[in-house]
Write an enzyme that holds these catalytic residues in place. Structure first.
Site, PDB file in Angstrom:
ATOM      1  N   ASP A  29       0.820  -1.210   0.000  1.00 52.24           N
ATOM      2  CA  ASP A  29       0.000   0.000   0.000  1.00 52.24           C
ATOM      3  C   ASP A  29       0.857   1.264   0.000  1.00 52.24           C
ATOM      4  O   ASP A  29       1.969   1.265   0.538  1.00 52.24           O
ATOM      5  CB  ASP A  29      -0.918  -0.013   1.236  1.00 52.24           C
ATOM      6  N   ASN A  77     -11.082  -2.459  -5.467  1.00 51.42           N
ATOM      7  CA  ASN A  77     -10.287  -1.516  -6.252  1.00 51.42           C
ATOM      8  C   ASN A  77     -10.932  -1.131  -7.589  1.00 51.42           C
ATOM      9  O   ASN A  77     -10.511  -0.169  -8.230  1.00 51.42           O
ATOM     10  CB  ASN A  77      -8.855  -2.035  -6.481  1.00 51.42           C
TER      11      ASN A  77
HETATM   12  C1  IPE Z   1      -5.511  -2.656  -0.273  1.00 55.29           C
HETATM   13  O1  IPE Z   1      -5.135  -1.330  -0.437  1.00 55.29           O
HETATM   14  C2  IPE Z   1      -5.504  -3.364  -1.597  1.00 55.29           C
HETATM   15  C3  IPE Z   1      -4.172  -3.571  -2.206  1.00 55.29           C
HETATM   16  C4  IPE Z   1      -3.022  -3.250  -1.680  1.00 55.29           C
HETATM   17  C5  IPE Z   1      -4.197  -4.205  -3.487  1.00 55.29           C
HETATM   18  P1  IPE Z   1      -6.220  -0.174  -0.612  1.00 55.29           P
HETATM   19  O2  IPE Z   1      -5.444   1.089  -0.715  1.00 55.29           O
HETATM   20  O3  IPE Z   1      -7.138  -0.500  -1.710  1.00 55.29           O
HETATM   21  O4  IPE Z   1      -7.015  -0.272   0.761  1.00 55.29           O
HETATM   22  P2  IPE Z   1      -7.886   0.807   1.540  1.00 55.29           P
HETATM   23  O5  IPE Z   1      -8.919   1.328   0.580  1.00 55.29           O
HETATM   24  O6  IPE Z   1      -6.968   1.890   2.008  1.00 55.29           O
HETATM   25  O7  IPE Z   1      -8.463   0.050   2.691  1.00 55.29           O
HETATM   26  C1  IPE Z   2      -1.541   0.173  -3.406  1.00 55.02           C
HETATM   27  O1  IPE Z   2      -1.260   1.538  -3.445  1.00 55.02           O
HETATM   28  C2  IPE Z   2      -1.687  -0.440  -4.777  1.00 55.02           C
HETATM   29  C3  IPE Z   2      -3.058  -0.839  -5.124  1.00 55.02           C
HETATM   30  C4  IPE Z   2      -4.116  -0.797  -4.354  1.00 55.02           C
HETATM   31  C5  IPE Z   2      -3.250  -1.355  -6.473  1.00 55.02           C
HETATM   32  P1  IPE Z   2      -2.446   2.594  -3.498  1.00 55.02           P
HETATM   33  O2  IPE Z   2      -2.787   2.863  -4.924  1.00 55.02           O
HETATM   34  O3  IPE Z   2      -3.567   2.158  -2.634  1.00 55.02           O
HETATM   35  O4  IPE Z   2      -1.731   3.875  -2.864  1.00 55.02           O
HETATM   36  P2  IPE Z   2      -2.386   4.925  -1.888  1.00 55.02           P
HETATM   37  O5  IPE Z   2      -2.919   4.152  -0.718  1.00 55.02           O
HETATM   38  O6  IPE Z   2      -3.462   5.615  -2.649  1.00 55.02           O
HETATM   39  O7  IPE Z   2      -1.251   5.807  -1.509  1.00 55.02           O
HETATM   40 MG    MG Z   3      -4.043   2.443  -0.682  1.00 52.96          MG
END
Ligand code: IPE
Ligand code: IPE
Ligand code: MG
Length: 258
Positions: A29, A77
């Site tokens: 994340d 997502n």
């Molecule tokens: C969790 O991260 C999913 C992945 C890392 C693929 P998100 O960024 O989607 O999670 P939330 O929305 O902060 O809980």
């Molecule tokens: C995790 O990074 C990757 C995926 C969920 C695909 P994020 O895209 O959630 O990054 P933040 O949380 O917005 O910084």
């Molecule tokens: Mg994220």
């Protein structure tokens, strides 16, 4: 002091090889925040994050960690802007094309966990090909959760077991922890010993709710694109300081005589 290549590839001396987690799970994340901080579009963070996961896989291979499971795309997502979702799908496609030969050479067995049916057709066939090609490999098991949702996985398992009862394949009493475990996408895989989540969030976001029941949870403020070998080393060091009791009592290293 400069690191020799030996230092880079071998297990750090302060880690006990016999007490490493057999299976590490990662919620990767913070890609978007990393990019924003650099003044870049969010997708640049995903591109950088892909490099991080590649190196982590290699690191597991170098250090003797047999299984790595990463959360690449959740069932939630899809709520992101279409351009970002499309970028991610293209990135998975490109990575798989580019890295498959090397993974094969390095003895990596790749498996995708999730409902792959809504993914682009070309990506799906690439995934099927990668799973079939690497199936005999035994050095590192690499699981990539794509369109994965823990609740969906449990609902499907419940449906699957109900179906087996209705068709008489198993009895109602046959539904136990082992049977439910076999009905999950992770069938045949050990539960993760260590879960790492980057970016400071301290939640599971629907990742492996059944399988993480007794996993050690490690949270770090580092953003995923910055999570390098040194950061992994730190996480493993923390893991080795934990006492896993599984509901029992701590094993004391000293006999107290009472
Ligand atoms: C969790 O991260 C999913 C992945 C890392 C693929 P998100 O960024 O989607 O999670 P939330 O929305 O902060 O809980
Ligand atoms: C995790 O990074 C990757 C995926 C969920 C695909 P994020 O895209 O959630 O990054 P933040 O949380 O917005 O910084
Ligand atoms: Mg994220």
């Amino acid at each position: 002091m400069t690191l020799t290549s030996d230092d880079y590839f071998s297990l750090p001396a302060d880690l006990h090889p016999q007490a490493l987690p057999a299976h590490v799970a990662v919620i990767m994340d913070g890609n978007g925040r990393w990019a924003t901080r650099q003044g870049l579009p969010r997708v640049a963070g995903h591109r950088q994050g892909a490099k991080t996961v590649k190196d982590l896989l290699r690191c597991c291979n170098d250090w003797g960690i047999g299984a790595l499971t990463v959360y690449a795309f959740s069932t939630e997502n899809w709520r992101r802007p279409m351009e970002e979702v499309n970028f991610l799908m293209r990135l998975f496609d490109r990575l798989l094309r580019r890295e498959l030969a090397e993974m094969q050479q390095e003895g990596v067995r790749i498996q995708f966990l999730g409902d792959l049916s809504p993914l682009p057709e070309r990506l799906r066939s690439l995934m099927a090909e990668a799973m079939a090609l690497t199936r005999p490999n035994q050095r590192v098991q690499f699981n990539v959760a794509v369109n994965y949702g823990g609740r969906e996985e449990l609902v499907n398992a419940a449906r699957n077991l109900a179906h087996q009862v209705m068709s008489g394949t198993i009895s109602l009493d046959g539904i136990d922890e082992a049977a439910l475990g076999r009905a999950l996408l992770t069938e045949g895989l050990s539960d993760p010993d260590l879960l790492i989540r980057t970016s400071g969030e301290q939640r599971l976001s629907n990742f492996l709710p059944w399988q993480l029941a007794y996993t050690e949870l490690y949270f770090t403020d580092q953003l995923w694109p910055e999570f390098d070998r040194a950061a992994f080393h730190q996480a493993l060091h923390w893991y080795q300081s934990r006492q896993r009791r599984f509901g029992g009592l701590a094993r004391s290293p000293i006999a107290h005589g009472f």
